[in-house]
Design a protein around this motif. Structure first.
Motif, PDB file in Angstrom:
ATOM      1  N   TRP A 148      -2.440  -9.596  10.960  1.00 24.16           N
ATOM      2  CA  TRP A 148      -3.783  -9.146  11.797  1.00 24.16           C
ATOM      3  C   TRP A 148      -3.106  -9.019  13.273  1.00 24.16           C
ATOM      4  CZ3 TRP A 148      -7.842  -6.613  11.015  1.00 24.16           C
ATOM      5  CH2 TRP A 148      -8.638  -6.990   9.842  1.00 24.16           C
ATOM      6  N   LEU A 204      -1.220  -6.151  13.896  1.00 23.83           N
ATOM      7  CA  LEU A 204      -2.110  -4.679  14.078  1.00 23.83           C
ATOM      8  C   LEU A 204      -2.644  -4.769  15.326  1.00 23.83           C
ATOM      9  CD1 LEU A 204      -2.552  -2.532  12.015  1.00 23.83           C
ATOM     10  CD2 LEU A 204      -4.489  -3.909  11.126  1.00 23.83           C
ATOM     11  N   ILE A 262       4.015   0.312  10.471  1.00 24.74           N
ATOM     12  CA  ILE A 262       3.020  -0.644  10.948  1.00 24.74           C
ATOM     13  C   ILE A 262       2.416  -1.225   9.446  1.00 24.74           C
ATOM     14  CG2 ILE A 262       0.756  -1.279  11.998  1.00 24.74           C
ATOM     15  CD1 ILE A 262       1.637   0.764  14.283  1.00 24.74           C
ATOM     16  N   PHE A 263       2.037   0.197   8.779  1.00 27.71           N
ATOM     17  CA  PHE A 263       1.436  -0.194   7.442  1.00 27.71           C
ATOM     18  C   PHE A 263       2.157  -1.062   6.625  1.00 27.71           C
ATOM     19  CE2 PHE A 263       1.090   1.724   2.913  1.00 27.71           C
ATOM     20  CZ  PHE A 263      -0.075   1.170   2.568  1.00 27.71           C
ATOM     21  N   VAL A 280       2.179  -4.485   7.703  1.00 23.56           N
ATOM     22  CA  VAL A 280       1.005  -5.364   7.454  1.00 23.56           C
ATOM     23  C   VAL A 280       0.812  -5.569   6.070  1.00 23.56           C
ATOM     24  CG1 VAL A 280      -1.616  -5.245   7.707  1.00 23.56           C
ATOM     25  CG2 VAL A 280      -0.073  -4.472   9.607  1.00 23.56           C
ATOM     26  N   MET A 281       0.967  -4.510   5.212  1.00 22.25           N
ATOM     27  CA  MET A 281       0.653  -4.665   3.811  1.00 22.25           C
ATOM     28  C   MET A 281       1.490  -5.607   3.176  1.00 22.25           C
ATOM     29  SD  MET A 281       0.897  -1.889   0.603  1.00 22.25           S
ATOM     30  CE  MET A 281       2.769  -2.233   0.696  1.00 22.25           C
ATOM     31  N   ASN A 295       0.101  -8.890   3.952  1.00 17.78           N
ATOM     32  CA  ASN A 295      -1.186  -9.338   3.301  1.00 17.78           C
ATOM     33  C   ASN A 295      -0.881  -9.788   1.922  1.00 17.78           C
ATOM     34  OD1 ASN A 295      -3.017  -8.994   5.278  1.00 17.78           O
ATOM     35  ND2 ASN A 295      -3.119  -6.774   5.099  1.00 17.78           N
ATOM     36  N   LEU A 296      -0.003  -9.014   1.184  1.00 20.12           N
ATOM     37  CA  LEU A 296       0.402  -9.456  -0.179  1.00 20.12           C
ATOM     38  C   LEU A 296       0.908 -10.638  -0.535  1.00 20.12           C
ATOM     39  CD1 LEU A 296       2.303  -6.032  -1.438  1.00 20.12           C
ATOM     40  CD2 LEU A 296       0.180  -7.032  -2.435  1.00 20.12           C
ATOM     41  N   LEU A 305      -6.276  -2.755  -1.139  1.00 23.58           N
ATOM     42  CA  LEU A 305      -5.101  -3.392  -0.323  1.00 23.58           C
ATOM     43  C   LEU A 305      -4.860  -2.543   0.711  1.00 23.58           C
ATOM     44  CD1 LEU A 305      -2.830  -5.627  -0.420  1.00 23.58           C
ATOM     45  CD2 LEU A 305      -1.600  -3.938  -1.903  1.00 23.58           C
ATOM     46  N   ILE A 306      -4.547  -1.039   0.140  1.00 22.96           N
ATOM     47  CA  ILE A 306      -4.056  -0.128   1.091  1.00 22.96           C
ATOM     48  C   ILE A 306      -4.949  -0.070   2.333  1.00 22.96           C
ATOM     49  CG2 ILE A 306      -3.750   2.298   1.520  1.00 22.96           C
ATOM     50  CD1 ILE A 306      -2.280   2.300  -1.343  1.00 22.96           C
ATOM     51  N   ILE A 330      -6.854  -2.311   3.682  1.00 18.41           N
ATOM     52  CA  ILE A 330      -7.082  -3.219   4.712  1.00 18.41           C
ATOM     53  C   ILE A 330      -5.916  -3.332   5.362  1.00 18.41           C
ATOM     54  CG2 ILE A 330      -8.870  -4.797   3.648  1.00 18.41           C
ATOM     55  CD1 ILE A 330      -6.495  -6.325   2.583  1.00 18.41           C
ATOM     56  N   SER A 331      -4.761  -2.640   4.992  1.00 18.87           N
ATOM     57  CA  SER A 331      -3.408  -2.650   5.526  1.00 18.87           C
ATOM     58  C   SER A 331      -2.993  -1.610   6.594  1.00 18.87           C
ATOM     59  CB  SER A 331      -2.300  -2.912   4.574  1.00 18.87           C
ATOM     60  OG  SER A 331      -2.448  -3.727   3.528  1.00 18.87           O
ATOM     61  N   VAL A 332      -3.976  -0.606   6.433  1.00 19.55           N
ATOM     62  CA  VAL A 332      -3.486   0.899   7.190  1.00 19.55           C
ATOM     63  C   VAL A 332      -4.134   0.636   8.511  1.00 19.55           C
ATOM     64  CG1 VAL A 332      -5.485   2.299   6.219  1.00 19.55           C
ATOM     65  CG2 VAL A 332      -3.128   2.941   7.138  1.00 19.55           C
ATOM     66  N   PRO A 333      -3.347   0.633   9.786  1.00 17.61           N
ATOM     67  CA  PRO A 333      -4.143   0.613  11.059  1.00 17.61           C
ATOM     68  C   PRO A 333      -5.088   1.773  11.119  1.00 17.61           C
ATOM     69  CG  PRO A 333      -1.786   0.703  11.162  1.00 17.61           C
ATOM     70  CD  PRO A 333      -2.120   1.036   9.856  1.00 17.61           C
ATOM     71  N   VAL A 338     -11.473  -0.027   6.601  1.00 17.47           N
ATOM     72  CA  VAL A 338     -10.767  -1.757   6.543  1.00 17.47           C
ATOM     73  C   VAL A 338     -12.071  -2.708   6.375  1.00 17.47           C
ATOM     74  CG1 VAL A 338     -10.260  -3.450   8.075  1.00 17.47           C
ATOM     75  CG2 VAL A 338      -8.913  -1.222   8.416  1.00 17.47           C
ATOM     76  N   ARG A 347     -13.494  -6.761  -1.375  1.00 16.84           N
ATOM     77  CA  ARG A 347     -12.747  -8.150  -1.893  1.00 16.84           C
ATOM     78  C   ARG A 347     -13.754  -9.420  -1.852  1.00 16.84           C
ATOM     79  NH1 ARG A 347      -7.127  -9.750   0.591  1.00 16.84           N
ATOM     80  NH2 ARG A 347      -5.801  -8.493  -0.810  1.00 16.84           N
TER      81      ARG A 347
END
Lengths: 627, 317
Positions: A206, A209, A253-254, A257-258, A261-262, B139-140, B142-145, B195, B202
């Protein structure tokens, strides 16, 4: 720790995340060593080169700077800022949380008020305000992002600390004369450290980001130095003509962050005991039936006839054999008692009848359940649903958790009626009032508007009974309906059930661990132990002369009112774990009469159709009594 | 219920005051009061002029006095005057807030509906194809700005496919028609919602799974209630108790996260106004804007609490 890692990496997605973020970190660390062009030197002749040109693998940006090189340095910067922000927020926030949680009282109050106040802001807004005050710049963006995340840490860590601060080992340290600082550092910190690390690792993504976002807005890193966010911000002007300059930093960035998160999800899952035990799986509408042996042929016994039922719980690679070859039947108008200690499989037996055992992990692996001759285990969902509550109804233990907390009891009753009969609302409602009156709830007309939490335990249990009676079922299975109630209420409810049985000709299967209850209500009784029936017969005969050593000892556990002082005989040992049943008689390890033969093979059921016992050394031969 | 709402509103007063204190303190940390003066005066920033300006702005008075003057003025609806726009702060805020409210409101409705739907379907078909597909998409998501997603949407749908306008909100500003608004709104609202949709999906999934284990679900099944009704009626109703508070938090994200989206899509909202004001060091505009949005968020959260108390009879009202 190694167990945790193993668990973590069994989760393939978490492993993928770990590998990606690991690689990115490695490259970021090695960036200064890589032979790349200076990321900040413009070369206007080479503006907006497409990717895959010699010398510029990813092309160039609007000033002709090598994108690959800028990407590497930008990633390095973004990661560093994100990690730094996580560390700062984590350290300050956790300190605040520990202090608030440890000292409690007024200090806690004041601190948490402040934290709540900060949390009242939508937090990007707060970060914007801080940057507005400090002025644009990467350092200021870092401070802003760290600052807005402090309340999150403070609140979480305080929660954990409050739980720990009341524990004995903290009191012990205090009594031993340790100072507050030492207690916090040596006793508290080691216990909350793992929580702090988890919170940091899950929020780092976060924070990366968010700082990227501030840079994107032009409030973070200033030219010519660029982090990923400002690269994206600068590229936006050329989005349409040279999209690759936007895609490159955006994808990075993606990816970061991904992968974080994983990894964070993996960490959380590995630490959550509920996920490990499979407690967060959805139970199916009907218990899974996977019968391995032959299906027992129909015999003409009883209205509801359970034949050689086997129900197991499959958890991981362990198999818990909760119900083992249980056969029972009940005739119209008859009351059958099933008596056993907790964990003996009596509830599972009852729930198996209508496919209500939670599945997974429950599986019915053998036998048959016949209602009027029809095998319910082979029935379609539709036909089973039509019989649930209409032909065979349940009364459950603990009506506070078995009634829906958010619906009025009247609505729950009318729903039970309308599930089987297309009645208009007011007719169903009138019938619901009638039902409440039948179970002797005073002021039924107003009670019907109550929520379960507005009723006493006895009242709720009556509602549970009323719900079971809603469709005039043929069979009621009552699973410890009075265990949670006090004695006077218990007596009222038992006599209520008995009256109903006589009036309506109901068949009742009554599950309990209380011989008194059985004696009051039931004509026949079956005694269960470790998933098997060990003795079955007329209540009077069994109460007068129990044949199985277990039955005898179970009865000896009961205190007798006015029976004078005597030693209450507890049964030594515990019931066996049903995942690891010994061969032969399951009670043998706790039985004073057990011989080698008891521990060897199958024990036959002895006696006649009326009174049978599963024992090689019964207290007496059941036949003699009858004779 | 009326008394409960009133009680919540009264309890919001100290929170609102706290918000003004925090904003005021942050803004008074500004090291560069001279820099601000320079920003306002430009080439006229002689020492005398700067001093005169500081006096006009009340900077010679003590901090506490300044706070109460500012607060008192705000209570009478005077948020001060923006020097960069040369108009009252409140007028500008109200104009801009409308645009943000349209964007964030639509995004909020989208993420609530889509998120809960995806969560419920995932839980009902746990480990099935839909569950796995949703989990992957979430998942994608919440991860993509959101700002990157917005840019990619422009590239795909506006530039390449020419389906939607690139940016702006022409329907309302610039004389367009209201019926045009949806076309301008689709991409920014979706980009803003993604997001939050992921987060809500979830949470809904795990809340549903938790609830489906409860004894009262077994009771509903034992009554013979149809499985669809068990899930959509009994389980979802109970799961909403833990979903609703998160909706409040996500509304805050939608409200403040719209900053990025407003920049990417040239949306004339309050977020873009704030960023411009920060870059121009227009402090009164920043102060007023932040207080206004934070206050709006506080009131929205009261609405959430009221909704929660309507849903859950166990909450004492």
């Amino acid at each position: 720790m190694s167990g945790f890692l193993k668990l973590l990496f069994r989760n393939r997605l978490a492993a993928v995340g770990a590998v990606i973020i690991g690689l990115i970190c490695l490259v970021a660390l090695a960036t200064p060593l890589l032979p790349r062009a200076d990321p900040d030197v413009p070369a206007t002749a080479d503006r907006f080169q497409r990717p895959f040109r010699p010398g510029h693998l990813l092309g160039t940006d609007h000033l002709g700077r090598d994108l690959a090189s800028r990407l590497l340095w930008g990633t390095r910067l973004s990661l560093a800022v994100g990690v730094a922000a996580a560390l700062i927020a984590g350290t300050i926030g956790s300190t605040i949380g520990i202090v608030a949680g440890y000292f409690g009282g007024r200090i806690d109050n004041v601190i948490m008020r402040g934290v709540d106040m900060l949390m009242a802001f939508p937090y990007i807004l707060l970060a914007l305000a801080i940057v507005a005050a400090l002025g644009p710049g990467l350092m200021n963006a870092l401070i802003a992002v760290a600052a807005v995340n402090i309340p999150f840490f403070a609140r979480n860590i305080r929660g954990v600390t409050v739980g720990l601060a009341g524990r004995e080992f903290i009191d012990a340290a205090r009594l031993a004369g340790k100072g507050h600082t030492r207690i916090i550092l040596t006793e508290l910190l080691p216990n909350v450290a793992s929580m702090i690390v988890i919170a940091m690792s899950t929020t780092a993504g976060w924070m990366i980001l968010e700082t990227a976002g501030l840079s994107f807005l032009g409030l973070g890193s200033q030219p010519p130095v660029a982090d990923l966010g400002s690269m994206l911000g600068e590229a936006r002007a050329a989005l349409i003509t040279s999209p690759h300059t936007s895609v490159v930093p955006g994808v990075m960035i993606f990816l970061i962050v991904m992968s974080i998160n994983l990894l964070g999800d993996g960490v959380r899952n590995a630490l959550d005991p509920r996920l490990r035990s499979g407690a967060l799986t959805r139970p199916r509408a009907v218990t899974l039936v996977e019968r391995r042996g032959a299906i027992p042929a129909a015999d003409q016994k009883g209205l509801l006839n359970i034949q050689d039922l086997e129900t197991q719980f499959h958890v991981g690679d362990r198999v818990y054999r909760a119900v083992n070859a249980v056969s029972l039947h009940v005739n119209p108008g008859e009351a059958l008692g099933i008596i056993a200690e907790s964990g003996s499989g009596k509830s599972v037996t009852a729930l198996s009848v209508m496919g209500l055992v939670a599945s997974p992990p429950g599986v019915i692996t053998g036998g048959a359940v016949r209602y009027e001759g029809e095998d319910l285990l082979a029935a379609t969902y539709r036909s089973l649903r039509e019989k649930r509550g209409d032909k065979v109804a349940y009364i459950f233990q603990d009506p506070l958790s078995t009634l829906h907390p958010l619906f009025r009891v009247g609505d729950q009753l009318t729903e039970a009626i309308q599930a089987h009969h297309k009645e208009p609302d007011d007719a169903a409602r009138a019938r619901a009032v009638e039902l409440l009156k039948a179970v002797r709830i005073p002021n039924a007309e107003s009670r019907i508007r109550n929520y379960p939490h507005q009723m006493s335990g006895g009242m709720r249990q009556r509602v549970g009974i009323a719900m079971a009676l809603a469709n005039d079922p043929e069979v009621i299975i009552a699973d410890e309906p009075t265990t949670a109630l006090d004695v006077t209420v218990q007596a009222q409810i038992l006599s209520l059930l008995d009256d109903l049985r006589r009036e309506r000709g109901l068949a009742i299967i009554f599950i309990t661990h209380d011989f008194d209850v059985v004696a009051q209500l039931c004509e026949r009784v079956a005694v269960m132990y470790a998933g098997k029936i060990v003795e079955e017969g007329p209540t009077g005969a069994i109460l007068a002369q129990p044949a199985h050593p277990y039955t005898r000892r179970l009865m000896a556990c009961l205190p007798e009112l006015g029976g004078g002082k005597r030693r209450l005989a507890a049964i030594p040992g515990l019931p066996p774990v049903v995942s690891d049943l010994p061969p032969g008689c399951a009670f043998a390890p706790r039985c004073d009469k057990a011989t080698a033969a008891c521990r060897a093979g199958e024990i036959p059921f002895d006696g006649d159709a009326a009174h049978r016992v599963h024992c090689l050394h019964p207290e007496f031969a059941p036949m003699e009594v009858l004779a | 219920m009326g008394a409960y709402i009133l009680k919540r509103l009264i309890s919001a007063v100290p929170v609102l005051l706290g918000i003004t204190v925090i904003v005021f303190l942050i803004m008074s940390m500004i090291p560069g009061a001279p820099a601000t003066a320079t920003a306002i005066l430009g080439s006229y920033a002689t020492p005398e002029n700067v001093e005169k300006l500081d006096r006009d702005r009340g900077l010679d008075k003590p901090l506490v006095t300044r706070y109460f003057i500012w607060l008192g003025n705000m209570l009478t609806g005077d948020f001060g005057r923006s020097f960069s726009l040369n108009r009252p702060v409140l007028d500008e805020i109200l104009d801009r807030f409308n645009a943000t409210l349209v964007l964030a409101g639509v995004a909020f409705v989208l993420c609530t509906l889509l998120g809960i739907l995806a969560g419920v379907v995932s839980a009902a078909r746990q480990n099935g194809f839909a569950d796995k597909a949703f989990t992957f998409v979430v998942l994608i998501g919440i991860s993509v700005p959101s700002f990157f997603l917005g840019m990619m949407m422009i590239l795909t749908f506006a530039v390449n496919l020419r389906l939607l306008p690139v940016s702006g909100m022409d329907a309302i500003y610039g004389g367009g028609d209201l019926p045009d608004l949806p076309r301008y709104l689709v991409m920014p609202a979706l980009a803003l919602a993604v997001v939050a949709t992921g987060v809500i999906a979830r949470l809904s999934r795990s809340a549903m799974l938790e609830v489906l284990r409860q004894d009262y679900i077994r009771t509903a099944r034992a009554k013979g209630v149809d499985e669809r009704r068990v899930i959509m009626g009994h389980a979802l109703r109970a799961a909403m108790v833990s979903i609703i508070p998160v909706l409040g938090i996500q509304a805050g994200f939608a409200l403040s996260g719209s900053v990025y989206i407003e920049i990417v899509f040239q949306w004339p909202g309050i977020g873009r106004m704030l960023v411009d004001a920060i870059l121009k060091r227009d402090i009164l505009l920043v102060q007023g804007g932040v207080v206004f949005v934070a206050a709006a968020y506080v009131f929205f959260n009261i609405a959430v609490e009221v909704a929660q108390s309507l849903l859950d009879p166990r909450i004492k009202t």
